[in-house]
Design a protein around this motif. Sequence first.
Motif, PDB file in Angstrom:
ATOM      1  N   PRO A   1       0.810  -1.221   0.000  1.00  0.00           N
ATOM      2  CA  PRO A   1       0.000   0.000   0.000  1.00  0.00           C
ATOM      3  C   PRO A   1       0.844   1.272   0.000  1.00  0.00           C
ATOM      4  O   PRO A   1       0.493   2.247  -0.658  1.00  0.00           O
ATOM      5  CB  PRO A   1      -0.808  -0.119   1.293  1.00  0.00           C
ATOM      6  CG  PRO A   1      -0.885  -1.582   1.557  1.00  0.00           C
ATOM      7  CD  PRO A   1       0.418  -2.144   1.070  1.00  0.00           C
ATOM      8  N   TYR A   2       1.974   1.251   0.717  1.00  0.00           N
ATOM      9  CA  TYR A   2       2.807   2.461   0.779  1.00  0.00           C
ATOM     10  C   TYR A   2       3.477   2.733  -0.559  1.00  0.00           C
ATOM     11  O   TYR A   2       3.584   3.867  -0.998  1.00  0.00           O
ATOM     12  CB  TYR A   2       3.792   2.334   1.942  1.00  0.00           C
ATOM     13  CG  TYR A   2       3.039   2.153   3.231  1.00  0.00           C
ATOM     14  CD1 TYR A   2       2.470   3.259   3.872  1.00  0.00           C
ATOM     15  CD2 TYR A   2       2.802   0.885   3.756  1.00  0.00           C
ATOM     16  CE1 TYR A   2       1.711   3.104   5.019  1.00  0.00           C
ATOM     17  CE2 TYR A   2       2.044   0.722   4.916  1.00  0.00           C
ATOM     18  CZ  TYR A   2       1.504   1.837   5.537  1.00  0.00           C
ATOM     19  OH  TYR A   2       0.746   1.687   6.665  1.00  0.00           O
TER      20      TYR A   2
ATOM     21  N   ARG B   1       2.116   1.987  -3.371  1.00  0.00           N
ATOM     22  CA  ARG B   1       1.059   2.482  -4.261  1.00  0.00           C
ATOM     23  C   ARG B   1       0.655   3.921  -3.970  1.00  0.00           C
ATOM     24  O   ARG B   1       0.214   4.639  -4.861  1.00  0.00           O
ATOM     25  CB  ARG B   1      -0.166   1.564  -4.153  1.00  0.00           C
ATOM     26  CG  ARG B   1       0.100   0.223  -4.809  1.00  0.00           C
ATOM     27  CD  ARG B   1      -1.080  -0.698  -4.729  1.00  0.00           C
ATOM     28  NE  ARG B   1      -0.778  -1.967  -5.386  1.00  0.00           N
ATOM     29  CZ  ARG B   1      -1.449  -3.088  -5.169  1.00  0.00           C
ATOM     30  NH1 ARG B   1      -2.464  -3.106  -4.347  1.00  0.00           N
ATOM     31  NH2 ARG B   1      -1.116  -4.179  -5.801  1.00  0.00           N
ATOM     32  N   ARG B   2       0.798   4.334  -2.717  1.00  0.00           N
ATOM     33  CA  ARG B   2       0.462   5.720  -2.408  1.00  0.00           C
ATOM     34  C   ARG B   2       1.412   6.692  -3.078  1.00  0.00           C
ATOM     35  O   ARG B   2       1.077   7.847  -3.294  1.00  0.00           O
ATOM     36  CB  ARG B   2       0.512   5.947  -0.898  1.00  0.00           C
ATOM     37  CG  ARG B   2      -0.620   5.272  -0.204  1.00  0.00           C
ATOM     38  CD  ARG B   2      -0.518   5.453   1.273  1.00  0.00           C
ATOM     39  NE  ARG B   2      -1.411   4.526   1.932  1.00  0.00           N
ATOM     40  CZ  ARG B   2      -1.505   4.401   3.246  1.00  0.00           C
ATOM     41  NH1 ARG B   2      -0.746   5.162   4.022  1.00  0.00           N
ATOM     42  NH2 ARG B   2      -2.337   3.548   3.778  1.00  0.00           N
TER      43      ARG B   2
END
Lengths: 237, 237, 293, 293
Positions: free
Chosen positions: B75-76, B78-79
């Motif tokens: 997720p990090y 992708r952010r």
Amino acid sequence: MIEFRNVSKVYDHNIRALAGVDFRVGKGEFVFVVGPSGAGKSTMLRMVYREELPSEGQVFVEGRDLARLRAASVPYLRRGIGVVFQDFKLLPSRTTFENVAFALEVTGARSYEIKRRTTQALELVGLRGRQRAYPHELSGGEQQRTSLARAVVNSPKILVADEPTGNLDPQTGRQLMQYLHNISLMGTTVLVATHARSIVDEFQCRVVRLERGRIVRDDQRAGYFGPLSACADGEEV
Amino acid sequence: MIEFRNVSKVYDHNIRALAGVDFRVGKGEFVFVVGPSGAGKSTMLRMVYREELPSEGQVFVEGRDLARLRAASVPYLRRGIGVVFQDFKLLPSRTTFENVAFALEVTGARSYEIKRRTTQALELVGLRGRQRAYPHELSGGEQQRTSLARAVVNSPKILVADEPTGNLDPQTGRQLMQYLHNISLMGTTVLVATHARSIVDEFQCRVVRLERGRIVRDDQRAGYFGPLSACADGEEV
Amino acid sequence: MSLFGYCLREARKSIGRNPFLSIATVFTAAIALLVLATFLLGAANLQNLAEFVERQVNVAIFLRDGVAPADRDSLKANVAGIAGVEEITFVSRETALQRLRDKFGENAALLDGIDEFNPLRDSLEVRVGSAAAVDLVAEAVKASPLVDEISYGKELVARLVSVTRALRLGILGLAGLLGLATLFLIQNSIRLSVFARREEISIMRLVGATDSVIRWPLVFEGIVLAAGGALVATLAVGVVYQWLWQAMGRNLAFLPVLPLAAVLGRVGGVVVLTGVVIGAAGALLAMRRWLRV
Amino acid sequence: MSLFGYCLREARKSIGRNPFLSIATVFTAAIALLVLATFLLGAANLQNLAEFVERQVNVAIFLRDGVAPADRDSLKANVAGIAGVEEITFVSRETALQRLRDKFGENAALLDGIDEFNPLRDSLEVRVGSAAAVDLVAEAVKASPLVDEISYGKELVARLVSVTRALRLGILGLAGLLGLATLFLIQNSIRLSVFARREEISIMRLVGATDSVIRWPLVFEGIVLAAGGALVATLAVGVVYQWLWQAMGRNLAFLPVLPLAAVLGRVGGVVVLTGVVIGAAGALLAMRRWLRV
Ligand SMILES: Nc1ncnc2c1ncn2[C@@H]1O[C@H](COP(=O)(O)OP(=O)(O)OP(=O)(O)O)[C@@H](O)[C@H]1O
Ligand SMILES: Nc1ncnc2c1ncn2[C@@H]1O[C@H](COP(=O)(O)OP(=O)(O)OP(=O)(O)O)[C@@H](O)[C@H]1O
Ligand SMILES: [Mg+2]
Ligand SMILES: [Mg+2]
């Protein structure tokens, strides 16, 4: 074949997508619908196969007022109209082959007929090799071509294509547009909403331009009377 | 910034989407990825934000081998990467505003900050007026622009756009492409897969051409060293 | 292509395509019907138990002194003709004294002195099939000049009648409620499964599918899934019941428990039928919601 | 932005966005828990009934002739100390004869001759709280030289013990099964509701949502929905029980039925707790399936 009489469409939140659209398309005509994003092109096309009804005015297809069509007749209307949806609308749990075949299955065609014509349509859009793949396994352009194959598989009298080449490279796009043009030469009425200016320029057909829900131009380009152009075959209804 | 080392991808049914792709993109570079439908463009872009992993070879983003990234770190990653998906991927039960705001919410931004930046992003793509609409109430181009607004709203270091103008009229498309070009001038690495030849020709940037999963051309067009072009800012990783 | 064949193929394919949805639906149906089946089995046994208890009720008709055997036999025949009377036996005063003696057991010596002036009376002992029949018998013989007294534990009978009536009412009410709950659960589950496919349904409509082409495969699928659930439930309940029955037979032989064969047919039938009807109704109801032109 | 506040807001929004899914889930949970609650109420009453019946069991300890009152009182004190003994009364042989006379009723005259040579014995009558205590009492006094004989309807006690044991086992087993069924139903329903949103979940992941940002609002939502179902179930069952209780009180006053206040707290607590736990577990399990990187 298709006639819009003073059609307006107001969606929820008071969004006016079409405002007083008047327009006629004859049998075998080939018409481009162009205009900026949000101008109302898709709304207009959706009215032809009665996904939407006008808020005001009337839409006639083959002389029938769609607002007064019985619910039970709608499927039969739709079987006569092939649609390439802007968002493809493929059935996610069916393969490419089954998606295309479905448009024939609903008409009650015999299974060898279904097989033959589906194979043919997939051949045409270059997807024979991917016929066992599910939509989520296809590239954007492949999905779009599947949608096109489904639209033409049962030789409809009217073909409505909403941005049918948006996910295709220029060459494939031009080929498929040429194919749509050809079927209009064989008597099918074709309505194409598109942003691809180069293709529109190339085909030199009738172009309807929408802006903010109004028709601001309705041109018969050069070539309208040319011998090989479908545009020449348009007869008024 | 991004590096592909001899990357191959084989999907189910033995479909080879990429075959031995080697390629590097520097910080602040602006790269077009072109090629016929099914060539592997989307597959390549999906690897950058780790939606897919290579079957062979390695993909590095900011020096990290994505295959060896822990699941919790994804997720990090992708952010830091804004993505315009070819099929938009909007959350159907959230409004335009909420869809764009979501990319900020997941980062734990404060609510006034979310509000300010979301409004700004919607302004940029011309959708302030439609911010309360749900995706199914938007036109194709409006959905595409929402996806773009979401991709840029949290000022990512990398921007990946898959066919971001396929549903836009040429003028809007060119404006938004200009915007992407501008943000690359400010240091964001931008990767755009597109079929829009006129736009590619116009921007005169680096163009990577894929065919059947292989890079067949990787050109620095004229203008590469031009003063105002982001293409000039590319530094090697 | 016949519609039925089409439905069959489509339902089969659709179950194959969405195995998760299908399994979830089958299991929901199975559990809902399992509860219903368990309850029906329990109810059948309670009903049986109530009848068994009621059959224990006896009426004693005490006769006046010196009734002629012929009169007594005609009275006996009269009573035997009353609906619900299962057995009628003449008990002479001598037999009655012997019974009393047996009852006293170790204290029987107490009765030693009373043999010659036996104070007991002749009686007719009536065994009835249900507590309700007791009143009929009492009513019928009360006026007869032969009869001295009728004894039947009025209170016990009244209680039994009200208990069994309450039991039956309760069972009926609960069965109705559980049936409704089952209906709701299965229907809900099928609706959720149709809901998960609402996109698909709307696409089908857009490419020219008629209502029936969409509806009947889904209804068929609903029936197949619910019937599958019903079979699973029947099987499970049958196995457990058989096992319990054997265990009960060993430990609680005095309680009358119906054998599996006597109940499974009826219960299984009700359960499968409920499943099928609810499956169809659930699918139809679900579609009324999501099928719009 | 705190995670809890975020979950709360998201769950509220999500329920508002998918009212159909939410209502379907609440109702499934309510029905599943309704069945459980009904069963628990029934079980509590059966348990109560079993205890009530067991309390009717008495043990009679017959004493040898000529036991001194002091010895007898110490025996009485001993027995009173045994666990499960609720009351112990001395019954003299005179009282016993009077009781026998009462029992004989109209035939009491039979006993007229035996007043002077009363064959009955002094006894201690013990009332016990459970059938199991009978054995303890028998064991304790059997060896005492004061005791002539112990009488306690061996067979009846054995039956009662096995019936109540079977009842308790059955209730425990059924409660377990029903609990499992409830768990499965609610979990299934939440899984279906997560399944219907799997697209959404995968999109969230793609734009950088961590597992917890996706998971906790869904778990929270699962808990809220299941707890909502539990409240609906508790309320419904409470109203119906109260109504039945009043009806029973009128018609079947001799049966010991627990008042609502005595059971609702416990049953409601169990039901709500079950709902909450299952809601959370269901959502977590559902996501294990659909949450993949
Ligand atoms: N999940 C998948 N499973 C199997 N095959 C896939 C999958 N995704 C893509 N493919 C196949 O891999 C090939 C490359 O797909 P990709 O989406 O990368 O093409 P693309 O260059 O983006 O095409 P387009 O311009 O049409 O979007 C195609 O033949 C496609 O069918
Ligand atoms: N179901 C709907 N509810 C509310 N508004 C809608 C709905 N469908 C479309 N609209 C709005 O109506 C207007 C016209 O939409 P339409 O889809 O016809 O545009 P379009 O010309 O096809 O645009 P594009 O080129 O972007 O696809 C847009 O502003 C859109 O937001
Ligand atoms: Mg459109
Ligand atoms: Mg692609």
